[in-house]
Design a protein around this motif. Structure first.
Motif, short mmCIF file in Angstrom:
data_model
loop_
_atom_site.label_atom_id
_atom_site.label_comp_id
_atom_site.label_asym_id
_atom_site.label_seq_id
_atom_site.Cartn_x
_atom_site.Cartn_y
_atom_site.Cartn_z
N TRP A 1 -13.09 -14.64 3.37
CA TRP A 1 -13.56 -14.39 2.78
C TRP A 1 -12.75 -15.83 2.18
CZ3 TRP A 1 -9.81 -9.48 1.27
CH2 TRP A 1 -10.95 -8.61 1.60
N THR B 1 -1.16 -5.29 -3.92
CA THR B 1 -2.68 -5.34 -3.68
C THR B 1 -3.40 -5.21 -4.36
OG1 THR B 1 -2.22 -3.01 -3.74
CG2 THR B 1 -1.51 -3.59 -2.28
N CYS B 2 -4.23 -5.40 -3.75
CA CYS B 2 -6.19 -5.81 -5.03
C CYS B 2 -6.84 -4.68 -5.05
CB CYS B 2 -6.58 -7.54 -4.66
SG CYS B 2 -6.98 -6.85 -2.55
N CYS C 1 -3.95 -10.93 6.23
CA CYS C 1 -4.57 -11.15 5.85
C CYS C 1 -4.09 -12.43 6.31
CB CYS C 1 -4.44 -11.74 4.11
SG CYS C 1 -4.13 -9.77 3.07
N THR D 1 0.33 -3.11 5.86
CA THR D 1 -0.67 -1.93 6.82
C THR D 1 -2.00 -3.16 6.83
OG1 THR D 1 -0.10 -0.59 4.63
CG2 THR D 1 -2.01 -0.13 5.31
N SER D 2 -2.62 -4.00 5.82
CA SER D 2 -3.87 -4.77 6.67
C SER D 2 -2.94 -5.66 6.73
CB SER D 2 -4.66 -4.58 5.29
OG SER D 2 -3.93 -5.25 4.67
N THR E 1 0.69 -1.01 -0.10
CA THR E 1 -0.41 -0.22 0.61
C THR E 1 1.09 1.30 0.10
OG1 THR E 1 -1.72 -0.72 1.20
CG2 THR E 1 -1.59 0.98 1.10
N LYS F 1 -11.30 -11.77 -5.64
CA LYS F 1 -10.76 -9.83 -5.69
C LYS F 1 -12.18 -10.40 -6.56
CE LYS F 1 -8.38 -9.56 -2.43
NZ LYS F 1 -9.28 -9.57 -1.27
N ILE G 1 -1.56 -11.33 -5.80
CA ILE G 1 -1.91 -10.61 -4.40
C ILE G 1 -0.65 -10.78 -4.13
CG2 ILE G 1 -3.95 -9.63 -3.07
CD1 ILE G 1 -5.83 -10.84 -4.42
N ASP G 2 -0.47 -9.42 -2.98
CA ASP G 2 0.59 -9.41 -2.46
C ASP G 2 0.18 -10.21 -1.17
OD1 ASP G 2 -1.35 -8.32 -1.14
OD2 ASP G 2 -0.45 -6.16 -0.45
N HIS H 1 -0.99 -12.88 -0.54
CA HIS H 1 -1.04 -14.63 -1.21
C HIS H 1 0.80 -15.10 -1.92
CE1 HIS H 1 -5.17 -12.95 -1.54
NE2 HIS H 1 -6.24 -14.38 -1.69
N TRP I 1 -7.63 -0.63 -2.47
CA TRP I 1 -8.45 -1.37 -2.14
C TRP I 1 -8.70 -1.14 -0.47
CZ3 TRP I 1 -7.34 -3.27 3.32
CH2 TRP I 1 -6.00 -2.49 3.75
N GLU J 1 -8.86 -16.92 3.48
CA GLU J 1 -8.72 -15.68 3.69
C GLU J 1 -9.20 -14.80 5.07
OE1 GLU J 1 -7.88 -13.18 0.18
OE2 GLU J 1 -6.96 -11.85 1.64
N ARG K 1 -13.03 -7.10 8.69
CA ARG K 1 -13.44 -8.08 7.58
C ARG K 1 -13.54 -8.57 7.51
NH1 ARG K 1 -7.75 -8.10 3.86
NH2 ARG K 1 -8.08 -6.12 3.10
O1 LIG Z 1 -7.11 -7.88 0.25
C1 LIG Z 1 -5.63 -7.61 0.83
C2 LIG Z 1 -5.09 -9.29 0.02
O2 LIG Z 1 -6.58 -9.66 -0.12
C3 LIG Z 1 -5.22 -6.93 1.10
O3 LIG Z 1 -5.30 -6.46 2.58
C4 LIG Z 1 -4.35 -5.53 0.42
O4 LIG Z 1 -4.36 -6.41 -0.83
C5 LIG Z 1 -3.53 -4.44 1.14
O5 LIG Z 1 -2.22 -5.25 1.08
P1 LIG Z 1 -1.43 -4.44 2.04
O6 LIG Z 1 -1.78 -4.31 3.57
O7 LIG Z 1 0.25 -5.89 2.50
O8 LIG Z 1 -0.48 -3.51 1.16
#
Ligand SMILES: O=C(CO)[C@H](O)[C@H](O)COP(=O)(O)O
Ligand SMILES: Nc1ncnc2c1ncn2[C@@H]1O[C@H](COP(=O)(O)OP(=O)(O)O)[C@@H](O)[C@H]1O
Length: 548
Positions: A305, A81-82, A290, A287-288, A12, A187, A255-256, A258, A109, A320, A389
């Motif tokens: 998910w 990121t997605c 998973c 940042t988030s 992000t 997604k 995706i990151d 993943h 995202w 997920e 989430r």
């Molecule tokens: O939705 C996601 C994966 O399915 C991630 O939370 C999104 O891609 C952001 O990633 P990051 O927090 O590493 O920047």
């Protein structure tokens, strides 16, 4: 000549590139920040050109540090990121922004502008929604696309391509319009199992029959497994931009989170433990955060998910779970504390970043990472600043803090920081319990992402979940996962499964500690549940009052 593989990760806040050898040893890395526009109304936008430029800068810097010839690169892979990228028919950026700025062509995202559209989609109760935990999130692409159609019709109509960011990057690299099973399954409501594909019925019911009428031309007609070699490899233009040679094989992306999962969960276990991917959770915290679990049969976990067939490890199902704000929540808590300026200056004077500075002091004061949680005895945080989430799938959830006082010193900030980490850990524990209640069980959790480097984070996560928390041997599992895509595309290994076994291994482990900390966390978790009730109760109490 020994071959090297490059992984490019777009998070992000920054892009990173890593150069690895065939055994998965990291030779060099580089990072470059990316631009982000935040606006009121949960608007978060980026620029695909800026992101591509940042990728190019990172790859060049990593290659310079690795000091290897471009010819020795055997493959390259991308993860991101997605986020949703919108381009016109010529492949030029199209605005997604009320500002009309063409540069701002990526809905990030975490942008929640499409909450109303997510609700409309969920009201259809279409069967496809079973494969996203029963409820679509505004962080996914269909609500965002529907938002564009309803609110920015000119861009929706003029668009020639809608990409998940990870697929955009491989298109820039190779010119191939092929999408990865990972992005579209996780997604875009594509069903990779039982030849499901795109569901025409779903698109018609949610008001996006445009995609059916145009035979999915703008969202992807060829879906391929991650690591599939795309086009004829790097185009001449992309190679010049990245400082590499044309024709280098490029693998379909991930995706990151993943990529982090792939880089983490299949590694050899030096201590002789089992390497059954179904027994291993991946927790990728940036940042988030998973929480990724694989199973042989589909497991339906409400509010989580998935299950996604081949969403991460090929031929396995993926569940997920996630926390929309993880590192972002910690950053926000620290920034909003009155001690922030003083603490930042003190950290700078010691040559440390703020979080490292706080952690050192906390562990020294508490005597151990485990006992550090006791500092947060009287302060409690539900850190859901941008919604829940999983497992509640409630994007309207907001953060609650109990126990604030007037202290402005660094010690008070440390207590808030630890309380924030405990709140994230209890959220993680809720997801793991939801997994277990629906047959998804694991005994070890492997961490990746920026926050995984912290011994404090790993210990609190172990103590609250009761799981062994391991690090991968590499310090860059997300980059390694991306580089594995390049290794598969380049033919070094036959499959992602083989690559995981050959290029990755588990590293240091944190075990859950003594029962006294378990009892402490059990009690503190009761307070966390009260905070959730406060959030729900306060929203319900204000629900019928108009916004000012
Ligand atoms: O939705 C996601 C994966 O399915 C991630 O939370 C999104 O891609 C952001 O990633 P990051 O927090 O590493 O920047
Ligand atoms: N010890 C820590 N505790 C909590 N969060 C941390 C810690 N160290 C780093 N972070 C958070 O991790 C995030 C950066 O992780 P990274 O994986 O680089 O992010 P992204 O890929 O989302 O850009 C930041 O929000 C940062 O505050």
């Amino acid at each position: 000549m020994p071959r090297a593989y490059i992984g490019v990760d777009v998070g992000t806040t920054s892009t990173r590139a890593g150069v690895f050898d065939e055994a998965g040893t990291l030779l060099a890395t580089a990072r470059h920040p990316i631009r982000i526009w935040h606006e009121a109304g949960d608007i978060v936008e980026q620029s695909s050109q800026d992101i591509w430029d940042a990728c190019a800068t990172s790859v060049r810097a990593a290659m310079a540090e690795a000091a290897i010839a471009p010819d020795s690169v055997g493959g390259i892979g991308f993860d991101a990121t997605c986020s949703l990228v919108v381009l016109d028919r010529q492949g030029e950026p199209l605005t997604v922004s009320a500002s009309g700025d063409k540069q701002r062509n990526v809905i990030v995202w975490m942008d929640h502008r499409a909450i109303a559209e997510a609700r409309l989609i969920n009201e259809t109760e279409d069967a496809v929604l079973r494969y996203v935990g029963g409820s679509i999130s505004p962080e996914m692409e269909m609500p965002k696309l529907l938002w564009l159609k309803r609110h920015l019709r000119a861009s929706f109509d003029a668009a020639g391509h809608f990409f998940d960011l990870a697929d955009y990057l491989t298109w820039r690299a190779t010119g191939s319009l092929q999408r990865s099973t990972c992005t579209v399954t996780c997604k875009w409501n594509y069903l990779a199992h039982d030849r499901g594909g795109w569901s025409a019925q779903f698109f018609k019911r949610i008001g996006l029959s445009d995609f059916v009428n145009e035979k999915y031309a703008r969202i992807g007609t060829e879906i391929v497994a991650p690591g599939t070699r795309l086009g004829a490899g790097l185009t001449r233009i992309a190679a010049a931009e990245l400082g590499l040679s044309p024709g280098i094989p490029v693998g379909a992306s991930l995706i990151d989170a993943h990529a982090g999962g792939i880089g983490a969960i299949g590694g050899r276990d030096g201590s002789g433990g089992a390497s059954d991917v179904n027994d291993r959770l991946a927790y990728i915290m940036g940042t988030s955060a998973c929480i990724m679990a694989t199973t042989t049969e589909p497991c339906f976990v409400p509010g989580v998910w998935g299950p996604y067939y081949s969403g991460m490890v090929p031929d396995f199902w993926l569940n997920e779970g996630g926390q929309s704000a993880a590192g972002a929540a910690i950053d926000h808590l620290l920034k909003s504390h009155p001690g922030h300026t003083e603490a930042s200056a003190a950290a700078r004077s010691e040559g440390l970043d703020l979080i490292d500075f706080l952690e050192r002091r906390i562990i020294a004061r508490a005597g151990s990472a485990s006992r550090a949680a006791l500092l947060a005895r009287d302060i409690h945080v539900l850190p859901e600043f941008i919604g829940n989430r999983s497992p509640y799938a409630d994007p309207d959830t907001r953060a609650v803090i109990a126990g604030l006082d007037l202290d402005t010193d660094i010690a008070a900030m440390e207590r808030l920081f630890v309380a924030g980490l405990c709140g994230l850990a209890y959220g993680l524990a809720e997801v793991i319990e939801a997994f277990a209640a629906h047959g998804v069980r694991s005994s070890i959790m492997i961490m990746g992402g920026g926050a995984s480097r912290s011994p404090l984070v790993r210990q609190i996560m172990a103590d609250t979940t009761g799981l062994t928390v391991a690090l991968p041997q590499t310090r860059e599992p997300v980059l390694l996962g991306a580089a594995m895509l390049g290794a598969v595309a380049g033919g070094a290994y036959a499959s992602i499964g083989e690559t995981m076994a050959k290029m990755s291994a588990l590293g240091r482990k944190s075990e859950p500690t003594a029962p006294d900390m378990a009892a402490f966390h059990t009690r503190k978790r009761e307070v966390y549940k009260l905070l959730r009730d406060v959030d729900r109760g306060s929203r319900a109490a204000m629900a019928d009052i108009a916004r000012g």
